[in-house]
Write a protein that holds these residues in place. Structure first.
Motif, mmCIF file in Angstrom:
data_model
loop_
_atom_site.group_PDB
_atom_site.id
_atom_site.type_symbol
_atom_site.label_atom_id
_atom_site.label_comp_id
_atom_site.label_asym_id
_atom_site.label_seq_id
_atom_site.Cartn_x
_atom_site.Cartn_y
_atom_site.Cartn_z
ATOM 1 N N ASN A 9 45.399 -29.748 -20.932
ATOM 2 C CA ASN A 9 44.964 -31.018 -21.526
ATOM 3 C C ASN A 9 45.285 -31.078 -23.015
ATOM 4 O O ASN A 9 45.689 -32.115 -23.531
ATOM 5 C CB ASN A 9 43.470 -31.236 -21.299
ATOM 6 C CG ASN A 9 43.177 -31.476 -19.824
ATOM 7 O OD1 ASN A 9 44.032 -31.976 -19.084
ATOM 8 N ND2 ASN A 9 41.997 -31.088 -19.377
ATOM 9 N N ALA A 10 45.104 -29.950 -23.688
ATOM 10 C CA ALA A 10 45.411 -29.916 -25.122
ATOM 11 C C ALA A 10 46.910 -30.099 -25.348
ATOM 12 O O ALA A 10 47.332 -30.788 -26.271
ATOM 13 C CB ALA A 10 44.926 -28.614 -25.737
ATOM 14 N N MET A 11 47.733 -29.475 -24.469
ATOM 15 C CA MET A 11 49.188 -29.576 -24.644
ATOM 16 C C MET A 11 49.684 -31.006 -24.419
ATOM 17 O O MET A 11 50.666 -31.416 -25.012
ATOM 18 C CB MET A 11 49.912 -28.588 -23.724
ATOM 19 C CG MET A 11 49.852 -27.150 -24.248
ATOM 20 S SD MET A 11 50.897 -26.011 -23.323
ATOM 21 C CE MET A 11 49.939 -25.741 -21.855
ATOM 22 N N LYS A 12 48.973 -31.728 -23.547
ATOM 23 C CA LYS A 12 49.354 -33.135 -23.344
ATOM 24 C C LYS A 12 49.261 -33.914 -24.646
ATOM 25 O O LYS A 12 50.023 -34.837 -24.899
ATOM 26 C CB LYS A 12 48.425 -33.789 -22.312
ATOM 27 C CG LYS A 12 48.854 -33.517 -20.891
ATOM 28 C CD LYS A 12 48.024 -34.322 -19.892
ATOM 29 C CE LYS A 12 48.085 -33.618 -18.542
ATOM 30 N NZ LYS A 12 46.756 -33.380 -17.968
ATOM 31 N N ARG A 13 48.288 -33.528 -25.480
ATOM 32 C CA ARG A 13 48.091 -34.224 -26.750
ATOM 33 C C ARG A 13 48.903 -33.616 -27.883
ATOM 34 O O ARG A 13 48.931 -34.159 -28.986
ATOM 35 C CB ARG A 13 46.624 -34.151 -27.161
ATOM 36 C CG ARG A 13 45.731 -34.871 -26.232
ATOM 37 C CD ARG A 13 44.402 -35.098 -26.920
ATOM 38 N NE ARG A 13 43.340 -35.013 -25.949
ATOM 39 C CZ ARG A 13 42.083 -34.826 -26.242
ATOM 40 N NH1 ARG A 13 41.719 -34.701 -27.499
ATOM 41 N NH2 ARG A 13 41.170 -34.777 -25.301
ATOM 42 N N SER A 14 49.489 -32.445 -27.633
ATOM 43 C CA SER A 14 50.185 -31.742 -28.715
ATOM 44 C C SER A 14 51.635 -31.506 -28.321
ATOM 45 O O SER A 14 51.962 -30.476 -27.751
ATOM 46 C CB SER A 14 49.537 -30.381 -28.983
ATOM 47 O OG SER A 14 48.151 -30.461 -28.863
ATOM 48 N N PRO A 15 52.478 -32.466 -28.621
ATOM 49 C CA PRO A 15 53.872 -32.388 -28.159
ATOM 50 C C PRO A 15 54.677 -31.253 -28.776
ATOM 51 O O PRO A 15 55.773 -30.968 -28.313
ATOM 52 C CB PRO A 15 54.452 -33.752 -28.565
ATOM 53 C CG PRO A 15 53.551 -34.251 -29.640
ATOM 54 C CD PRO A 15 52.207 -33.667 -29.400
ATOM 55 N N THR A 16 54.142 -30.561 -29.777
ATOM 56 C CA THR A 16 54.937 -29.499 -30.404
ATOM 57 C C THR A 16 55.084 -28.269 -29.518
ATOM 58 O O THR A 16 56.010 -27.484 -29.694
ATOM 59 C CB THR A 16 54.315 -29.040 -31.749
ATOM 60 O OG1 THR A 16 52.955 -28.664 -31.518
ATOM 61 C CG2 THR A 16 54.377 -30.136 -32.793
ATOM 62 N N ILE A 17 54.163 -28.061 -28.569
ATOM 63 C CA ILE A 17 54.230 -26.846 -27.749
ATOM 64 C C ILE A 17 55.399 -26.925 -26.760
ATOM 65 O O ILE A 17 55.479 -27.828 -25.937
ATOM 66 C CB ILE A 17 52.913 -26.619 -26.961
ATOM 67 C CG1 ILE A 17 51.737 -26.397 -27.916
ATOM 68 C CG2 ILE A 17 53.050 -25.434 -25.985
ATOM 69 C CD1 ILE A 17 51.715 -25.097 -28.675
ATOM 70 N N GLU A 18 56.298 -25.937 -26.868
ATOM 71 C CA GLU A 18 57.448 -25.883 -25.956
ATOM 72 C C GLU A 18 57.301 -24.756 -24.940
ATOM 73 O O GLU A 18 57.885 -24.791 -23.872
ATOM 74 C CB GLU A 18 58.744 -25.656 -26.756
ATOM 75 C CG GLU A 18 59.119 -26.851 -27.624
ATOM 76 C CD GLU A 18 60.209 -26.497 -28.626
ATOM 77 O OE1 GLU A 18 60.912 -25.485 -28.443
ATOM 78 O OE2 GLU A 18 60.345 -27.253 -29.608
ATOM 79 N N VAL A 19 56.538 -23.721 -25.347
ATOM 80 C CA VAL A 19 56.389 -22.555 -24.481
ATOM 81 C C VAL A 19 54.914 -22.190 -24.371
ATOM 82 O O VAL A 19 54.216 -22.114 -25.384
ATOM 83 C CB VAL A 19 57.140 -21.334 -25.084
ATOM 84 C CG1 VAL A 19 56.862 -20.076 -24.267
ATOM 85 C CG2 VAL A 19 58.637 -21.605 -25.173
ATOM 86 N N CYS A 20 54.473 -21.971 -23.125
ATOM 87 C CA CYS A 20 53.100 -21.511 -22.940
ATOM 88 C C CYS A 20 53.131 -20.228 -22.110
ATOM 89 O O CYS A 20 53.630 -20.222 -20.982
ATOM 90 C CB CYS A 20 52.278 -22.591 -22.236
ATOM 91 S SG CYS A 20 50.637 -22.027 -21.785
#
Ligand code: ATP
Ligand code: MG
Length: 631
Positions: free
Chosen positions: A202-213
């Motif tokens: 859910n956090a990544m949906k709001r944070s487009p900078t994350i490319e790798v998890c």
């Protein structure tokens, strides 16, 4: 008024004095403030450097101070690499116990393998020196591996406490512009699984900078993995890229190590930036001297690595000192209120470092739980996070420490990187006072005009000098950092801590609380912590909060909230008795207008009471930033 300075003095035993790493305070203190750079250079000499520094302290850009400039180092060089060439190589570095009883151990050699593998995985994902990697994990060894792996390759870690939810995580990822997120499928708390990966999604949906998890498998939770973004850690370390050999990056002493956000007790969290060189020196020196660490000690700092206490005194300081650290993932009272005491007995813990809120929480269950266990391995006890009220201090000292263990009450902040005011084991103690400044630090209490106040008068706590562990700035916001913390008086910069305190006739410092939590009632200034401490000294109260609300005549009126001991019911009579109890303890001026009985208090997830939330609620105002509020 109760006069704190007249309280009892607890002197250290001969045993404590004879084995202390620092046998005497005053002479070394005088030396350290008169030869600050010399003192810190001597401490820095005890560590390894790829290249020695040119300058101990560079003041040319004050208040943006720099330490050990020109020096080349890496905190991992001291926390791991150095131990591989000495007797610590096969020593236990980490003992981990999970809530369900699972145990994992790592020697320093094993830790090096794990960290190197993780570092190689990060490199293969394109992480480079200076990149910010966000870490959102439960309290498992991989959290420590991930932090050290970042440091090893010169990346900056930003650890977000695993108890936070979507908002707090997303806003920290955004603030740091992180491209990589490290998380786990889930964590454990009170027998329940916490769905970390789903929160991270859910956090990544709001944070487009994350490319790798990168996701560590800790539970058996079903999680969604997005094909091009999400990777299982166990898949990655099975690849040839994840070799257990990795060179440690040689960095400048002033290269950034991590960003960490403050607790958010008083407002919105600030992303403090710390660096490799000075922070290594400061955390290891404070840990060695104040906690008297010995090679054979088993050290347990029961904070979460996601707070500054965990960064400095679970991970960096103790590892640099080659200590064996205990890590426990789970609740202190699960399945029963003896869990911590059981851990101390089972692993033979010598030093326990925790918070007043945890102590009060366990005290509530009564003496019979610790009494079931042999706690005689304990040598020292530590406290951090809030002023510790004398009731809790005495319980900790008597029931947990059997009257033999000095209580190391440490005052410091995310901003300071390490302990600033604390006793040494040899310091005579006064319950509720963090005692004296740590070496090198000159701390004074001043009034609104910046003049030092008389003994026993309350004022603002300021630090008059730079120290190696200090934060260098607020991430990407130099202006805010300077404006919020620094004042120039006669050409000298002073650090304003934001806390109010007093010094007694013996020079002992009593931190009262945050500046904006000092209440002016009918012209008198009262600390919320003092009122709370008076309430908690009543046998039927276990936790309390005090706030001031505007009052026509008094300026402020005191309103209080109390959690009662198990089995005690609230009543009008009890409320009156408690108000009178406070009046007896502190004087009529401090008698609260009312006492509201509650089951819980709004706290940060690090366990601090958020009085600003109580106040906003009482006034029907907006509650402000709640991202760090415990559920
Ligand atoms: P924010 O700055 O975001 O409002 P915070 O101040 O709670 O949050 P931390 O850096 O975690 O964030 O906490 C530092 C503060 O905790 C200190 O400024 C002080 O108020 C309090 N504190 C810590 N240790 C002690 C102690 N031993 N005695 C008294 N107060 C303490
Ligand atoms: Mg603060």
């Amino acid at each position: 008024m109760n006069d704190a300075s007249s309280s009892e003095l607890f002197k250290p035993s001969i045993d404590v004095i004879e084995q202390a790493n620092v046998p005497e305070y005053q002479a070394l203190y005088d030396y350290s403030v008169n030869n600050r750079e010399g003192f810190w250079a001597e401490q820095a000499e005890t560590l390894g450097w790829y290249k020695k520094w040119d300058k101990v302290l560079d003041e040319s850009k004050a208040p943006f101070y720099q330490w050990f400039t020109g020096g080349k180092t890496n905190i991992v060089h001291n926390a791991i690499d150095r131990h591989l060439t000495n007797a610590n190589r096969n020593k236990m570095a980490i003992i981990w116990e999970g809530e369900n009883g699972q145990v994992r151990n790592y020697s320093y050699n094993g830790l090096n393998r794990e960290v190197s593998q993780f570092a190689n995985v990060l490199k293969s994902m394109g992480v480079e020196k200076g990149d910010v990697v966000t870490i959102y994990m439960p309290q498992i060894p991989e959290l420590i591996f991930a932090m050290l792996a970042c440091a090893k390759i010169g990346a900056i870690h930003s650890v977000v406490y695993g108890g936070f939810s979507t908002d707090a995580l997303a806003s920290r990822i955004e603030d740091a512009h992180s491209r990589v997120l490290i998380t786990a499928d889930g964590g454990w708390r009170r027998g329940k699984q916490i769905d970390l990966k789903t929160i991270a999604d859910n956090a990544m949906k709001r944070s487009p900078t994350i490319e790798v998890c990168i996701c560590v498998k800790n539970n058996d939770l079903e999680v969604e993995m997005e094909a091009t973004r999400d990777f299982w850690y166990h898949d990655l370390i099975a690849l040839p890229i994840a070799s257990p050999k990795c060179e440690t990056e040689q960095l400048d002493a002033e290269d950034p190590l991590f960003i960490l956000y403050t607790s958010g007790t008083t407002g919105s969290p600030k992303g403090m930036l710390h660096t490799h060189g000075g922070y290594s020196v400061y955390t290891s020196t404070t840990h060695r001297m104040a906690f008297d660490i010995k090679p054979e000690d088993r050290w347990w700092c029961a904070a979460d690595p996601g707070w500054i206490t965990g960064h400095s005194y679970i991970v960096y300081g103790p590892l640099i000192n080659g200590a064996t650290i205990m890590l426990y993932e789970g609740a202190p009272n699960y399945p029963y209120p003896n869990r911590w005491w059981q851990i101390i007995e089972k692993y033979g813990i010598n030093i326990l470092y925790t918070s007043p809120t945890a102590i009060r929480g366990l005290m509530r269950f009564g003496d019979r739980w610790p009494k079931k266990h042999d706690l005689s391995s304990l040598r020292l006890l530590g406290s951090v996070g809030e002023p510790i009220n004398p009731e809790a201090w005495k319980w900790y000292h008597q029931v947990i420490g059997n009257g033999n263990c000095p209580i190391i009450d440490t005052w410091w902040q995310t901003e300071t990187g390490g302990l600033m005011i604390c006793p040494l084991p040899v310091t005579p103690l006064k319950p509720g006072s963090a005692t004296k400044p740590f070496f090198g630090n000159e701390i004074t209490i001043v009034d609104d005009e910046g003049r030092e106040v008389a003994a026993n008068e309350e004022g603002k706590l300021i630090i008059n000098n730079p120290w190696p562990g200090m934060a260098r700035t607020i991430f990407k916001d130099d202006e805010r950092y300077k404006a919020l913390y620094w004042n120039e008086v006669d050409g000298k910069w002073r650090y304003l801590a934001g806390d109010s305190a007093k010094k007694d006739d013996d020079g002992y410092i009593w931190v009262i609380g945050r500046m904006d939590e000092v209440l002016k009632v009918s012209g008198y200034r009262l600390g919320t912590a003092e009122i709370e401490s008076a309430l908690v000294s009543h046998p039927q109260v276990t936790e309390a909060a005090a706030i001031g609300l505007p009052h026509e005549l008094k300026g402020n009126a005191i309103h209080t909230y109390a959690i009662l001991a198990q089995g005690v019911a609230g009543s009008e009579e009890l409320a009156l008795e408690l108000r009178e109890h406070v009046a007896r303890e502190m004087g009529r001026i401090a008698m609260p207008e009312d006492v509201t009985f509650v089951d819980a208090l709004p706290k940060t997830r690090s366990g601090k009471i958020m009085r600003r939330v109580l106040k906003a609620r009482a006034l029907g105002q907006d509650e402000g930033d709640l991202s760090t509020l415990e559920e």
